[in-house]
Design a protein around this motif. Structure first.
Motif, PDB file in Angstrom:
ATOM      1  N   PRO A  65       0.700  -1.277  -0.089  1.00  0.00           N
ATOM      2  CA  PRO A  65       0.002   0.040   0.192  1.00  0.00           C
ATOM      3  C   PRO A  65       0.831   1.371  -0.010  1.00  0.00           C
ATOM      4  N   SER A  66       1.939   1.168   0.567  1.00  0.00           N
ATOM      5  CA  SER A  66       2.667   2.617   0.592  1.00  0.00           C
ATOM      6  C   SER A  66       3.352   2.969  -0.887  1.00  0.00           C
ATOM      7  N   LEU A  67       3.360   1.984  -1.912  1.00  0.00           N
ATOM      8  CA  LEU A  67       3.825   2.414  -3.427  1.00  0.00           C
ATOM      9  C   LEU A  67       2.506   2.945  -3.998  1.00  0.00           C
ATOM     10  N   ARG A  68       2.160   4.094  -3.545  1.00  0.00           N
ATOM     11  CA  ARG A  68       0.827   4.558  -4.184  1.00  0.00           C
ATOM     12  C   ARG A  68       0.740   4.884  -5.636  1.00  0.00           C
ATOM     13  N   PRO A  69       1.942   5.666  -6.208  1.00  0.00           N
ATOM     14  CA  PRO A  69       1.807   5.803  -7.489  1.00  0.00           C
ATOM     15  C   PRO A  69       1.751   4.514  -8.233  1.00  0.00           C
ATOM     16  N   LEU A  70       2.437   3.421  -8.123  1.00  0.00           N
ATOM     17  CA  LEU A  70       2.467   2.163  -8.667  1.00  0.00           C
ATOM     18  C   LEU A  70       1.319   1.445  -8.407  1.00  0.00           C
ATOM     19  N   ARG A  71       0.405   1.740  -7.212  1.00  0.00           N
ATOM     20  CA  ARG A  71      -0.785   0.984  -7.152  1.00  0.00           C
ATOM     21  C   ARG A  71      -1.991   1.725  -8.089  1.00  0.00           C
ATOM     22  N   THR A  72      -1.753   3.256  -8.065  1.00  0.00           N
ATOM     23  CA  THR A  72      -2.643   3.819  -8.786  1.00  0.00           C
ATOM     24  C   THR A  72      -2.550   3.548 -10.258  1.00  0.00           C
ATOM     25  N   GLY A  73      -1.307   3.411 -10.835  1.00  0.00           N
ATOM     26  CA  GLY A  73      -1.306   3.080 -12.203  1.00  0.00           C
ATOM     27  C   GLY A  73      -1.689   1.783 -12.438  1.00  0.00           C
ATOM     28  N   LEU A  74      -1.517   0.662 -11.611  1.00  0.00           N
ATOM     29  CA  LEU A  74      -2.102  -0.659 -11.762  1.00  0.00           C
ATOM     30  C   LEU A  74      -3.502  -0.518 -11.806  1.00  0.00           C
ATOM     31  N   ALA A  75      -4.165  -0.021 -10.940  1.00  0.00           N
ATOM     32  CA  ALA A  75      -5.597  -0.127 -10.853  1.00  0.00           C
ATOM     33  C   ALA A  75      -6.259   0.766 -12.226  1.00  0.00           C
ATOM     34  N   LEU A  76      -5.474   1.841 -12.564  1.00  0.00           N
ATOM     35  CA  LEU A  76      -6.155   2.430 -13.991  1.00  0.00           C
ATOM     36  C   LEU A  76      -5.952   1.388 -15.049  1.00  0.00           C
ATOM     37  N   ILE A  77      -4.404   0.795 -15.207  1.00  0.00           N
ATOM     38  CA  ILE A  77      -4.737  -0.110 -16.268  1.00  0.00           C
ATOM     39  C   ILE A  77      -5.548  -1.296 -16.179  1.00  0.00           C
ATOM     40  N   MET A  78      -5.858  -1.850 -15.096  1.00  0.00           N
ATOM     41  CA  MET A  78      -6.722  -2.830 -14.787  1.00  0.00           C
ATOM     42  C   MET A  78      -8.221  -2.266 -15.128  1.00  0.00           C
ATOM     43  N   THR A  79      -8.411  -1.162 -14.914  1.00  0.00           N
ATOM     44  CA  THR A  79      -9.787  -0.653 -15.202  1.00  0.00           C
ATOM     45  C   THR A  79      -9.772  -0.455 -16.685  1.00  0.00           C
ATOM     46  N   GLY A  80      -8.766  -0.030 -17.335  1.00  0.00           N
ATOM     47  CA  GLY A  80      -8.708   0.233 -18.800  1.00  0.00           C
ATOM     48  C   GLY A  80      -8.874  -1.243 -19.523  1.00  0.00           C
ATOM     49  N   GLY A  81      -8.314  -2.379 -19.002  1.00  0.00           N
ATOM     50  CA  GLY A  81      -8.356  -3.602 -19.460  1.00  0.00           C
ATOM     51  C   GLY A  81      -9.639  -4.094 -19.290  1.00  0.00           C
ATOM     52  N   LEU A  82     -10.366  -3.583 -18.425  1.00  0.00           N
ATOM     53  CA  LEU A  82     -11.856  -4.164 -18.190  1.00  0.00           C
ATOM     54  C   LEU A  82     -12.746  -3.449 -19.078  1.00  0.00           C
ATOM     55  N   LEU A  83     -12.609  -2.154 -19.213  1.00  0.00           N
ATOM     56  CA  LEU A  83     -13.338  -1.652 -20.440  1.00  0.00           C
ATOM     57  C   LEU A  83     -12.956  -2.080 -21.748  1.00  0.00           C
TER      58      LEU A  83
END
Length: 403
Positions: free
Chosen positions: A175-193
């Protein structure tokens, strides 16, 4: 033109992202992940602009070949999918030789698919120009049908791999790696779209093969999903790069210090409070100024610090299972909040007694003449976080105001 805005707008945003990160990409061009990011952004921009109906019509008219845009756009979508897989491989790490082999294999496979798309279009027949529904209109046409299936299969494999792997990494990332987690969440959301886009395309295609007309899924539902997916995925790859930069760290710290700065700026010396800042002042300068105001405010309140408040807050934090470092931050924040309340109350009482306004930074009578306690020296960001959100600090602040 209006029919193309749904793709032109996210395409323009991708170009803006590419321009903003161009210096970073240029400096780190020798790193394979940077080259993969650049390829991803370029392919995403080209796909969004060339897949818009007005651009399709212009390209077909310029080349003089009906539906020339079809293999062009399908090939670029295939290249975009390959870029996503390559970047996932680069991010995944591992032995360099293994990563290189996997990257070359991915490039070869997706490059072969792109060549197959062109060959199938050449040997097929698509004489009627279709700007929006080529997939379903030619769903039963020999060779053109295979071309459509070829690009959809390649895109499905790439999108599925990207979504599954990023979801797995997101669960494993600290959880401390916020930029990386945010990036991964965006990529996963884009992948789902993107998977939603593919479901719409496959469903419309399957309906055509079974004699039904569900073309609306392909012409109306799929394009917005594709535009959102491309933008999300590209942004997700950029966020960790931005989040790891010094400017982003300064901005995050500057924003995190706001509650502490807001509470203490009234106690800081006027010479510190009034240092001029222009709207174009760099965030690093703004951060230094904000830290100076906070430090000066803390110094102004030092004689109002109550060690009993700090000790009680520390014990309460430890009883709640907090770590030593966090308990120290909570204790400091509680003592500081109580000092703010007591100093403000004393100033208000003095104004009421004299009937005149007094400078809140003027020296009021302190609660004691002994050497005041000091803060533990914890980072200001940790102090600001507890100052704003800790219930223990809120209780200490309320108790000081009542007293």
């Amino acid at each position: 033109m209006k029919s193309g805005l749904i793709l032109y707008v996210p395409g323009a945003l991708l170009i803006l992202i590419l321009l903003v990160k161009a210096p970073t990409l240029q400096r780190r061009w020798d790193q394979p992940p940077m080259r993969a990011v650049c390829a991803l952004l370029v392919m995403g921009c080209l796909v969004l602009f060339l897949a818009a109906p007005p651009t399709i019509a212009a390209v077909n008219r310029f080349t003089g070949v009906a539906n020339f845009s079809a293999p062009l756009v399908f090939g670029l979508i295939t290249a975009f999918s390959g870029s996503c897989v390559v970047l996932v491989l680069q991010w995944g790490g591992g032995p360099p030789a293994v990563v290189r082999r996997a990257t070359r294999l991915t490039v070869a496979v997706y490059g072969g698919v792109a060549v197959a798309i062109i060959v199938l279009f050449v040997i097929g027949e698509a004489p009627v120009e279709r700007l929006r529904d080529l997939d379903t209109y030619y769903a039963d046409t020999p060779w053109i049908r295979e071309m459509i299936v070829c690009y959809l299969l390649a895109h499905t494999v790439g999108s599925s791999a990207l979504t599954v792997l990023t979801g797995r990494w997101l669960r494993r990332t600290h959880p401390s790696l916020r930029p990386l987690r945010t990036g991964l969440a965006l990529i996963m959301t884009g992948g789902l779209l993107d998977l939603g886009y593919l479901v719409a395309k496959w469903t419309a295609l399957g309906a055509r093969w079974s004699g039904r007309d569900w073309d609306g899924l392909s012409t109306n539902a799929a394009p917005p999903l594709a535009a959102g997916a491309a933008l999300m995925v590209a942004t997700g790859f950029i966020v960790p790069l931005v989040g790891g930069s010094a400017a982003w760290r300064d901005f995050s710290e500057y924003r995190g210090l706001h509650p502490l700065w807001k509470a203490l700026r009234g106690f800081a010396a006027s010479s510190v409070r009034t240092v001029p800042l222009t709207w174009w002042s760099p965030v690093g300068i703004r951060l230094i100024h904000r830290e100076s105001v906070i430090d000066d405010g803390i110094l102004a309140l030092a004689r109002w610090f109550d060690p009993c408040v700090r000790r009680a807050a520390y014990e309460a934090a430890r009883e709640q299972g907090m770590s030593e470092a966090r308990a120290e931050a909570v204790a400091d924040a509680a003592m500081l909040a109580a000092a703010c309340g007591r100093r403000t109350a004393a100033t208000t009482a003095a104004e009421a007694a004299t009937g005149t306004d007094t400078d809140p930074c003027a020296c009021c009578v302190p609660p004691g003449d002994c050497e005041p306690p000091r803060l533990s020296g914890r980072p200001l960001t940790a102090l600001a976080r507890e100052f704003r959100a800790s219930p223990i600090v809120a209780a200490a602040r309320a108790a000081a105001v009542r007293a």
